[in-house]
Design a protein around this motif. Structure first.
Motif, PDB file in Angstrom:
ATOM      1  N   LEU A 432       0.703  -1.342  -0.003  1.00 32.28           N
ATOM      2  CA  LEU A 432      -0.090  -0.005  -0.078  1.00 32.28           C
ATOM      3  C   LEU A 432       0.821   1.334  -0.155  1.00 32.28           C
ATOM      4  CD1 LEU A 432      -2.880  -0.892   2.755  1.00 32.28           C
ATOM      5  CD2 LEU A 432      -2.771  -1.119   0.355  1.00 32.28           C
ATOM      6  N   THR A 433       2.354   1.226   0.375  1.00 37.06           N
ATOM      7  CA  THR A 433       3.060   2.451   0.436  1.00 37.06           C
ATOM      8  C   THR A 433       4.170   2.265  -0.547  1.00 37.06           C
ATOM      9  OG1 THR A 433       3.972   1.283   2.102  1.00 37.06           O
ATOM     10  CG2 THR A 433       2.351   2.542   2.860  1.00 37.06           C
ATOM     11  N   ASN A 434       4.409   1.194  -1.192  1.00 31.37           N
ATOM     12  CA  ASN A 434       5.648   1.131  -2.021  1.00 31.37           C
ATOM     13  C   ASN A 434       5.320   1.861  -3.182  1.00 31.37           C
ATOM     14  OD1 ASN A 434       7.656   0.023  -4.127  1.00 31.37           O
ATOM     15  ND2 ASN A 434       8.269  -1.122  -2.262  1.00 31.37           N
ATOM     16  N   ALA A 435       5.874   2.998  -3.558  1.00 31.76           N
ATOM     17  CA  ALA A 435       5.697   3.801  -5.072  1.00 31.76           C
ATOM     18  C   ALA A 435       5.790   2.827  -6.062  1.00 31.76           C
ATOM     19  CB  ALA A 435       6.294   5.174  -4.756  1.00 31.76           C
ATOM     20  N   GLU A 436       7.230   2.163  -5.967  1.00 28.64           N
ATOM     21  CA  GLU A 436       7.472   1.345  -6.916  1.00 28.64           C
ATOM     22  C   GLU A 436       6.461   0.318  -7.507  1.00 28.64           C
ATOM     23  OE1 GLU A 436      11.351  -1.031  -8.976  1.00 28.64           O
ATOM     24  OE2 GLU A 436      11.288   0.042  -6.944  1.00 28.64           O
ATOM     25  N   PHE A 437       6.080  -0.443  -6.376  1.00 26.94           N
ATOM     26  CA  PHE A 437       5.088  -1.593  -6.667  1.00 26.94           C
ATOM     27  C   PHE A 437       3.852  -0.814  -7.286  1.00 26.94           C
ATOM     28  CE2 PHE A 437       1.581  -4.036  -4.853  1.00 26.94           C
ATOM     29  CZ  PHE A 437       2.071  -5.337  -5.560  1.00 26.94           C
ATOM     30  N   LEU A 438       3.507   0.111  -6.717  1.00 21.82           N
ATOM     31  CA  LEU A 438       2.160   0.644  -6.942  1.00 21.82           C
ATOM     32  C   LEU A 438       2.197   1.176  -8.681  1.00 21.82           C
ATOM     33  CD1 LEU A 438       1.111   2.591  -3.931  1.00 21.82           C
ATOM     34  CD2 LEU A 438      -0.012   0.436  -4.836  1.00 21.82           C
ATOM     35  N   LYS A 439       3.375   1.539  -8.858  1.00 20.21           N
ATOM     36  CA  LYS A 439       3.507   2.273 -10.235  1.00 20.21           C
ATOM     37  C   LYS A 439       3.539   1.094 -11.151  1.00 20.21           C
ATOM     38  CE  LYS A 439       6.762   5.161 -13.082  1.00 20.21           C
ATOM     39  NZ  LYS A 439       8.291   5.771 -13.031  1.00 20.21           N
ATOM     40  N   GLY A 440       4.088   0.067 -10.921  1.00 21.58           N
ATOM     41  CA  GLY A 440       3.887  -1.024 -11.798  1.00 21.58           C
ATOM     42  C   GLY A 440       2.728  -1.741 -12.005  1.00 21.58           C
ATOM     43  N   LYS A 441       1.657  -1.545 -11.139  1.00 18.43           N
ATOM     44  CA  LYS A 441       0.420  -2.284 -11.041  1.00 18.43           C
ATOM     45  C   LYS A 441      -0.242  -1.933 -12.485  1.00 18.43           C
ATOM     46  CE  LYS A 441      -1.242  -3.857  -6.769  1.00 18.43           C
ATOM     47  NZ  LYS A 441      -2.543  -3.704  -5.987  1.00 18.43           N
ATOM     48  N   PRO A 442      -0.786  -2.796 -13.223  1.00 16.65           N
ATOM     49  CA  PRO A 442      -1.868  -2.380 -14.058  1.00 16.65           C
ATOM     50  C   PRO A 442      -2.909  -1.634 -13.614  1.00 16.65           C
ATOM     51  CG  PRO A 442      -1.247  -4.805 -14.414  1.00 16.65           C
ATOM     52  CD  PRO A 442      -0.612  -4.296 -12.921  1.00 16.65           C
ATOM     53  N   ASN A 443      -3.443  -0.422 -13.894  1.00 12.54           N
ATOM     54  CA  ASN A 443      -4.374   0.342 -13.322  1.00 12.54           C
ATOM     55  C   ASN A 443      -4.050   0.877 -11.916  1.00 12.54           C
ATOM     56  OD1 ASN A 443      -6.657  -0.223 -15.525  1.00 12.54           O
ATOM     57  ND2 ASN A 443      -6.122  -2.209 -14.731  1.00 12.54           N
ATOM     58  N   GLY A 444      -2.652   0.909 -11.956  1.00 18.12           N
ATOM     59  CA  GLY A 444      -2.184   1.684 -10.801  1.00 18.12           C
ATOM     60  C   GLY A 444      -2.918   3.141 -10.425  1.00 18.12           C
ATOM     61  N   ASP A 445      -3.018   3.768 -11.715  1.00 18.57           N
ATOM     62  CA  ASP A 445      -3.623   4.962 -11.539  1.00 18.57           C
ATOM     63  C   ASP A 445      -4.803   5.214 -10.773  1.00 18.57           C
ATOM     64  OD1 ASP A 445      -4.376   3.625 -13.679  1.00 18.57           O
ATOM     65  OD2 ASP A 445      -5.525   5.536 -14.249  1.00 18.57           O
ATOM     66  N   LEU A 446      -5.725   3.937 -10.849  1.00 17.41           N
ATOM     67  CA  LEU A 446      -6.867   3.988 -10.024  1.00 17.41           C
ATOM     68  C   LEU A 446      -6.460   3.807  -8.514  1.00 17.41           C
ATOM     69  CD1 LEU A 446      -8.670   1.181 -11.982  1.00 17.41           C
ATOM     70  CD2 LEU A 446      -9.260   3.550 -11.770  1.00 17.41           C
ATOM     71  N   ILE A 447      -5.478   3.499  -8.216  1.00 16.79           N
ATOM     72  CA  ILE A 447      -5.208   3.261  -6.681  1.00 16.79           C
ATOM     73  C   ILE A 447      -4.716   4.762  -6.152  1.00 16.79           C
ATOM     74  CG2 ILE A 447      -3.615   2.108  -4.907  1.00 16.79           C
ATOM     75  CD1 ILE A 447      -3.433  -0.234  -6.832  1.00 16.79           C
ATOM     76  N   VAL A 448      -3.891   5.238  -6.906  1.00 19.30           N
ATOM     77  CA  VAL A 448      -3.338   6.533  -6.536  1.00 19.30           C
ATOM     78  C   VAL A 448      -4.567   7.615  -6.493  1.00 19.30           C
ATOM     79  CG1 VAL A 448      -2.144   8.589  -7.290  1.00 19.30           C
ATOM     80  CG2 VAL A 448      -1.203   6.145  -7.424  1.00 19.30           C
ATOM     81  N   LYS A 449      -5.553   7.724  -7.418  1.00 19.33           N
ATOM     82  CA  LYS A 449      -6.740   8.448  -7.348  1.00 19.33           C
ATOM     83  C   LYS A 449      -7.510   8.030  -6.061  1.00 19.33           C
ATOM     84  CE  LYS A 449     -10.520  10.266  -9.734  1.00 19.33           C
ATOM     85  NZ  LYS A 449     -11.491  10.450 -11.079  1.00 19.33           N
TER      86      LYS A 449
END
Length: 530
Positions: A432-449
């Motif tokens: 939930l906090t690792n920026a690299e992991f979130l960035k690599g996720k498909p649809n990671g932009d959904l999580i950020v928003k």
């Protein structure tokens, strides 16, 4: 040899039972395992055997497992931690009742997952001495736990009472964990913008009902769905600042929101939603599986609420049966005050679960060492496992360059939840906090928003941390899910007039509510030194 595998499926029901008759920060950390056995020189210590009871969390992966104790992720974790766990499952449905039954049965595990020691189903066990104070054990065997878990978390009423620590908390990096979801493809097809106010929400839900956004030629859309007891459906109460699970300090008293005058307008909104079939007319009896079947299975629900951290997983699960579906997270409806609302109250530094050790446990030091291992610094294999899963199966590591197989199916989502959440008893939630992991996720932009939205809303509960009040323990019908829930359901379904609200409040106070307010106010004043 693995201990005999058990599956504890606790039946729901009402059982009245009487149960017979905690830290300074340290700088040092350890990479030790949980075993306390003495082994011959050069031989590995025997794995610490620990019986654990924990909630299924409603996870299909867990509840569908033929033998959770032989799960591959659990086995891998046991190998790394040098433990031998014997897991018993507490069913997520009717969780509080199931916990009550577990305590009443008397045969407790070595390690018990709870939702906090101040919960009504757990508090009597603390008072009766059923759970073990952990202060000295933490001092001796939990250097990582003491170093990395914040003092605010240790002081939280979910964890400690009267200076004694009774639980080890999960971290909560997201204080507002629930946001509103909407079918973006429905909005786009109908040419609608995301709603903001209560009236705009009603207009969008009406369009979902009338304009066939799923395109099948049938009026089978469910504009908005929630679960029994309004679970994941509190948005419109929050719009009017009367979330029924929260409290407000006003007129020198701490009172439950469900007796405040603003509740009248909120109930009128829910009645309108019900009458006009803008909310699922089965929501008052929906269980988790019913709800999932409508949102994920049939794909007929336009709006719901759930985890702020998991819109990507929701998208995968909805698209499994509705390939063209798209989702969007939006701010919850704003009411007359113009202030942000939310779905649930803002939480503390403590997550959903708190781990406790019953007093009759024979190896508490091994349990503390095991939980301490989750925070051990410098253990890359452990950290990679809880973020990426099993090497060679969920990810590859080419000279330090990790390639993770981000899940794209329901099965994959279930696997990921298993190693990132369910068996990750405590420790940092890097997924939930690792920026690299979130960035690599498909649809990671959904999580950020989604997380951005979550950070800007959430209900303020001025009764947060309220202990199990004596009158509420004696008269549980005075709680949110008692007399008020019954009255609200009758109003919404047309069996009672909202004009009877003042009569309901008077009756609630007469039955013991005045005493509840007195006890709550005394606690609040003491806490805030008034």
């Amino acid at each position: 040899m693995k201990m005999k595998k058990t599956l504890l499926v606790l039946m729901s029901g009402v059982l009245a039972a009487t149960l017979a008759a905690c830290g300074n920060k340290e700088d040092s950390t350890t990479n030790g395992n949980a075993s306390t056995s003495t082994a011959p020189s050069g031989s590995p210590a025997a794995p610490a055997k620990i019986k654990v009871a924990l909630s299924t969390g409603g996870l299909a992966y867990v509840e569908g497992s033929p033998d959770i104790n032989n799960d591959k992720y659990l086995k891998k974790m046991e190998e790394m931690a040098n433990v031998d766990l014997n897991l018993s499952l507490i069913q997520h449905q009717n969780y509080a009742q199931n916990m009550t039954l577990l305590f009443a049965g008397g045969e407790l595990p070595d390690l018990l997952q709870t939702q906090g020691i101040n919960k009504p189903e757990v508090a009597p066990a603390v008072d009766a001495g059923v759970l073990m104070p952990l202060n000295e054990l933490l001092d001796k065997y939990g250097p990582n736990l003491k170093k990395y878990i914040s003092q605010d978390a240790w002081n939280d009423p979910k964890v400690s009472k009267d200076g004694k620590i009774y639980g080890i908390p999960q971290e909560n990096p997201i204080r507002n964990s629930t946001v509103t979801y909407m079918r973006k493809d429905w909005l786009d097809k109908l040419g609608l913008q995301a709603p903001k106010t209560v009236d705009e929400y009603i207009n969008v839900l009406t369009a979902f009902r009338d304009k066939d956004p799923n395109g099948n030629g049938k009026q089978d859309e469910i504009p908005f769905s929630a679960r029994a007891k309004f679970s994941f459906g509190f948005q419109f109460f929050a719009s009017y600042d009367v979330h029924p699970q929260a409290w407000k300090f006003e007129n020198n008293q701490l009172v439950p929101n469900f007796i405040r005058p603003g509740m009248i307008d909120a109930l009128k909104v829910y009645k309108r939603l019900y009458d006009e079939k803008l909310i699922d007319n089965e929501f008052l009896v929906n269980q988790g599986k019913d709800w999932d079947a409508k949102i994920k299975g049939a794909g007929t629900v336009g709006m719901w609420a759930h985890s702020a951290a998991a819109p990507d997983s929701w998208l995968i699960q909805v698209q499994a049966n509705t390939p063209g579906a798209q989702i969007v997270n939006i701010p919850s409806p704003v009411g007359p005050s113009g202030k942000p609302g939310g779905v649930y109250a803002l939480d503390s530094a403590v997550g959903d679960f708190v781990w406790t050790i019953p007093k009759n446990t024979k190896n508490p030091e091994a349990i503390i060492k095991f939980l301490d291992w989750y925070y051990a610094a410098g253990d890359k294999a452990k950290d990679d496992f809880f973020l990426y899963g099993i090497k060679g199966e969920n990810y590859t590591d080419d000279g330090g360059k990790i390639k993770y197989n981000y899940p794209t199916t329901n099965e994959g989502v279930g696997n990921q939840a298993m190693f990132q959440e369910w068996i990750h008893f405590v420790g940092p939630k890097n997924h939930l906090t690792n920026a690299e992991f979130l960035k690599g996720k498909p649809n990671g932009d959904l999580i950020v928003k989604s997380l951005e939205i979550a950070s800007k809303e959430g209900v303020i509960d001025e009764g947060y941390g309220l202990p199990a009040l004596p009158t509420l323990q004696a008269r549980p019908e005075l709680k949110f899910d008692g007399l008020w829930l019954e009255f609200a359901a009758k109003v919404i379904t047309g069996k009672e007039s909202v004009d009877k609200f003042n009569d309901f409040v008077a009756d609630w106070k007469k039955r013991g509510g005045d005493q509840v307010i007195k006890e709550a106010t005394e606690w609040y004043n003491t806490k805030n030194k008034k």
